[in-house]
Design an enzyme around this catalytic site. Structure first.
Site, short mmCIF file in Angstrom:
data_model
loop_
_atom_site.label_atom_id
_atom_site.label_comp_id
_atom_site.label_asym_id
_atom_site.label_seq_id
_atom_site.Cartn_x
_atom_site.Cartn_y
_atom_site.Cartn_z
N SER A 1 1.21 -1.21 -0.19
CA SER A 1 -0.42 0.30 0.30
C SER A 1 0.49 1.46 -0.07
CB SER A 1 -0.86 0.27 0.84
OG SER A 1 -1.99 -1.17 1.01
N VAL B 1 -1.58 -2.77 -4.38
CA VAL B 1 -1.73 -4.27 -5.02
C VAL B 1 -1.48 -5.11 -3.72
CG1 VAL B 1 -0.98 -3.85 -6.93
CG2 VAL B 1 0.43 -4.25 -5.76
N ARG C 1 -1.49 -4.69 12.32
CA ARG C 1 0.06 -3.71 12.38
C ARG C 1 -1.13 -2.52 12.84
NH1 ARG C 1 4.11 -0.43 11.89
NH2 ARG C 1 5.46 -0.44 13.71
N HIS D 1 -5.22 9.63 -16.25
CA HIS D 1 -6.59 8.37 -17.03
C HIS D 1 -5.70 7.47 -18.23
CE1 HIS D 1 -9.86 8.16 -13.58
NE2 HIS D 1 -9.80 9.22 -13.16
N HIS E 1 -22.44 9.14 2.29
CA HIS E 1 -22.96 10.04 2.98
C HIS E 1 -22.57 11.68 2.71
CE1 HIS E 1 -18.53 9.41 4.93
NE2 HIS E 1 -19.30 10.48 5.41
N HIS F 1 -2.53 7.26 -3.77
CA HIS F 1 -3.10 6.38 -3.06
C HIS F 1 -3.01 5.13 -4.15
CE1 HIS F 1 -5.59 2.73 -2.33
NE2 HIS F 1 -5.09 2.78 -1.03
#
Lengths: 300, 300
Positions: free
Chosen positions: A93, A110, A261, A146, A176, A107
């Protein structure tokens, strides 16, 4: 451990090293501090965090490989019959929170799962993708982002980009708020079509493609000067990032539910954040431009 | 609408006015701004927020009464058979984030649900409680807080305080941190034993008792001077408050799931927050004292 998981782990380590090296080069000031950790219930990881850099207020690149007796429900949407079985999950990550509000947060992730069942072949699948969260968006940046995503998908089939682009829009959505987290990118999950080698190759392309997508955006925006106004807007918008990750993000919930963790899971949260009740954006202001980017749109 | 709900609403409005008046008196600088809102799907509310005050960086006191066709699962733990039925839910929530890190943050909530079923009497229950989140705790404050809680429960039975104190400890717990959110207080839910009048009276006692519990603590700590060190610790600890509310809090999840007014639900989040990867507390420091308070303990 299967040979498949060994191949995935080797890829993730290579990606982690390559991503960190390039981030340090771009940052030009700070370097990564590494924590190698093990998990009492099985597995471990290596979390690298860079802070107070020349570009990045915080950058985290975390590898983990965890084993467990019971696959949590958050691990799979399409394979709920597998919840409760023994599993191996490995992933990488990356979360980047630049200091300059004109540089988008980014961000990438995989991951690979293998679920063991008695008297049956293991079930495996890949997931991953990357997405961009601008505060002061530039069309040129989003189109570039993109375009790289589309081009890296192309060798794997013409339907891949539109499908994974849509899944990204669907996934990174704050119900929300009736608002996307950012301008999207790619998101895939439960991928095992076409065999292991193809899925591994696609995952490699996503991991490597991230830098092609992100570096040019950083280079274009890093020298734009900014002040308290932009900073306050960035801190406010980072609140949405926190809302998404803690309320909706399956990776975060999987990590917390599976006894991961905590520090490595929550390194995704921005270092400084502001929440403001009934925040008002001045119509026509530079800040007001963002809203129209937070609706799914075709960019290429 | 039953006469019961009218009685609850009347109580909640009285409590809201009384709480706001006393908070303004204590604060001595800012006052509440009120938003009256209605909800497209049914119901509405009145949210009052005070900001940048003499004591409170933010104080929110929010009344809501919402109706819905389908009770969300988060509304009840003990009555899962009611999920999906039509309902009325009314509640008052109070969240106080003082500026001075020596003054604890505080939260109180009282709520009432009525679920309508075809050809059957409505099912109703109350919930509520209050809890305290210190950064630099004082034994004297925590003992006072729990003494008020115990004393207000006493007329309703000797087992009430220990039961609701334990439910509070169980509820305000961050499993992924193995840590309580604060030093607890009272928490009750699914309460309908002894009839409506008794439950309403208990809820009144909790709402009114909150000030008896909190005001003396504010008065004792408001003049302690503090600096950047305490502020940074407070901002860091507020991150835990965000983690709890977005990952675990049933009221927050109920609100977001039931299409509540997002701004009113998330006014519970602290105005400024800091997340820090692998934060280290110096052993023996004033900040290190907090950890031992974040384990359930008998205070009175």
């Amino acid at each position: 451990m299967s040979t498949q998981i060994n191949q995935v782990e080797a890829l993730l380590h290579t990606l982690q090293d390559g991503l960190c090296a390039e981030l340090v080069r771009m940052d030009g000031k700070a370097c990564f501090v590494e924590d190698v950790w093990s998990r009492p219930a099985g597995g471990g990881g290596c979390t690298r965090v860079l802070r107070d850099g020349g570009v990045f207020e915080q950058a985290g690149v975390s590898f983990s490989c965890v084993t467990g007796e019971q696959l949590p429900p958050s691990a799979t949407v399409d394979r709920s019959e597998l919840a409760g079985h023994g599993f191996v999950a490995t992933g990488l990550s990356l979360v980047l929170h630049p200091e300059n509000p004109y540089i988008p947060a980014a961000h990438a992730n995989v991951r690979y799962f293998e679920v063991c069942r008695e008297n049956a072949e293991p079930v495996w699948w890949f997931g991953g993708g990357f997405d961009l969260t601008p505060f002061y968006p530039f069309d040129e940046d989003v189109v570039h982002w993109h375009t790289v995503a589309r081009d890296l998908c192309a060798p794997f089939g013409v339907t891949v980009y539109p499908r994974y682009k849509k899944r990204c829009d669907d996934y990174f959505y704050l119900k929300h708020r009736s608002e996307a987290r950012g301008v999207g990118g790619l998101f895939y999950d439960d991928l095992n079509e076409g065999g292991f080698a193809r899925c591994l190759a696609f995952t490699r392309s996503v991991g490597q493609g991230f830098l092609d997508a992100y570096v040019p955006i950083v280079e274009r925006r890093r020298h734009i000067s900014w002040g308290e106004r932009e900073r306050q807007f960035q801190l406010y918008r980072r609140g949405r990032y926190v809302e998404f990750n803690l309320v909706y993000d399956r990776g975060t919930l999987f990590g917390l539910q599976s006894g991961g963790r905590t520090e490595s899971i929550l390194m995704s949260l921005p270092p400084q954040v502001r929440f403001e009740y009934a925040y008002q954006i001045q119509p026509g202001s530079p800040e007001a431009r963002l809203a129209s980017y937070l609706k799914a749109r075709d960019w290429v």
